[in-house]
Design an enzyme around this catalytic site. Structure first.
Site: not given
Ligand code: AMP
Length: 207
Positions: A8, A80, A119, A151
């Site tokens: 993404k 989400r 990664r 990460r």
């Molecule tokens: P990502 O990099 O998109 O995988 O986001 C990392 C973490 O941020 C996720 O595992 C969630 O804990 C939090 N997060 C990011 N976007 C959202 C969202 N739209 N709703 C809830 N938690 C989010």
């Protein structure tokens, strides 16, 4: 939309280049709060590290100002779940805007786990590599961007948790947007450039 590791962020950055729309990545907003150790960051670190969703009100409050500030956006990682999708609809109604397209990037869990566990991110440049598919320049060479970090939520346990959360809470949004006639599904298991081509076609940007 798409599971973690589907690409993404990579595709959104390319889309931003082509369209001039602002890339808003909620995962990045979350990581930035955590890194700066703000009060909010301390509250949400636990959710993020475990691969769980941060509470809806927090994410919605974090994202809304960016919608108001910009004319067009690529929302990456938001909404989400159904509550967030509804909150987004409400927020857009208030500023007389709408979603043009929802692009879903799809790949199998197996492929995603393999991608995510390999990664690595350069601490200095923020550039993301994969130990096998997109290895960083050789260690000790002039371009060596090391040291690298993984990460906190790229551990196998957190990855499995994040994929489970995606299937249970985010994937049902496909029906929500399908009903509105704005859903496009793209096979994200292919090369980055092939996926980009299809994503651009999906949003009507490919000449
Ligand atoms: P990502 O990099 O998109 O995988 O986001 C990392 C973490 O941020 C996720 O595992 C969630 O804990 C939090 N997060 C990011 N976007 C959202 C969202 N739209 N709703 C809830 N938690 C989010």
């Amino acid at each position: 939309m798409g599971p973690q590791g589907a690409g993404k962020g990579t595709q959104a950055a390319k889309l931003e280049e082509e369209t001039g729309a602002t890339h808003i990545e909620t995962g990045d907003l979350v990581r930035s709060e955590i890194k700066q150790e703000t009060e909010l960051g301390k509250k949400i670190k636990e959710y993020s590290d475990k691969g769980e969703l941060v509470p809806d009100e927090i994410i919605i409050d974090m994202t809304k100002p960016y919608l108001d500030e910009n004319d067009s956006w690529i929302l990456d990682g938001f909404p989400r779940n159904k509550e967030q999708a509804k909150a987004l609809d409400e927020a857009l109604k208030e500023i007389d805007e709408k979603i043009d397209k929802v692009v879903v990037l799809e790949a199998s869990d197996e492929e995603l786990i393999e991608r995510l566990s390999g990664r690595r991110q350069s601490e200095a440049t923020g550039e993301v590599y994969h130990i096998e598919h997109n290895p960083p320049p050789e260690e000790g060479s002039e371009e060596d961007p090391g040291p690298f970090v993984q990460r906190d939520d790229d551990t196998e346990e957190a990855i499995r948790n994040r994929l489970k959360t995606y299937h249970e809470q985010t994937e049902p949004l496909k029906d929500y947007y399908e009903e509105q006639g704005i859903l496009v599904t793209v096979d994200a298991s292919r090369d980055i450039d092939e996926v980009t081509k299809e994503v651009l076609e999906a949003v009507g940007e490919n000449k």
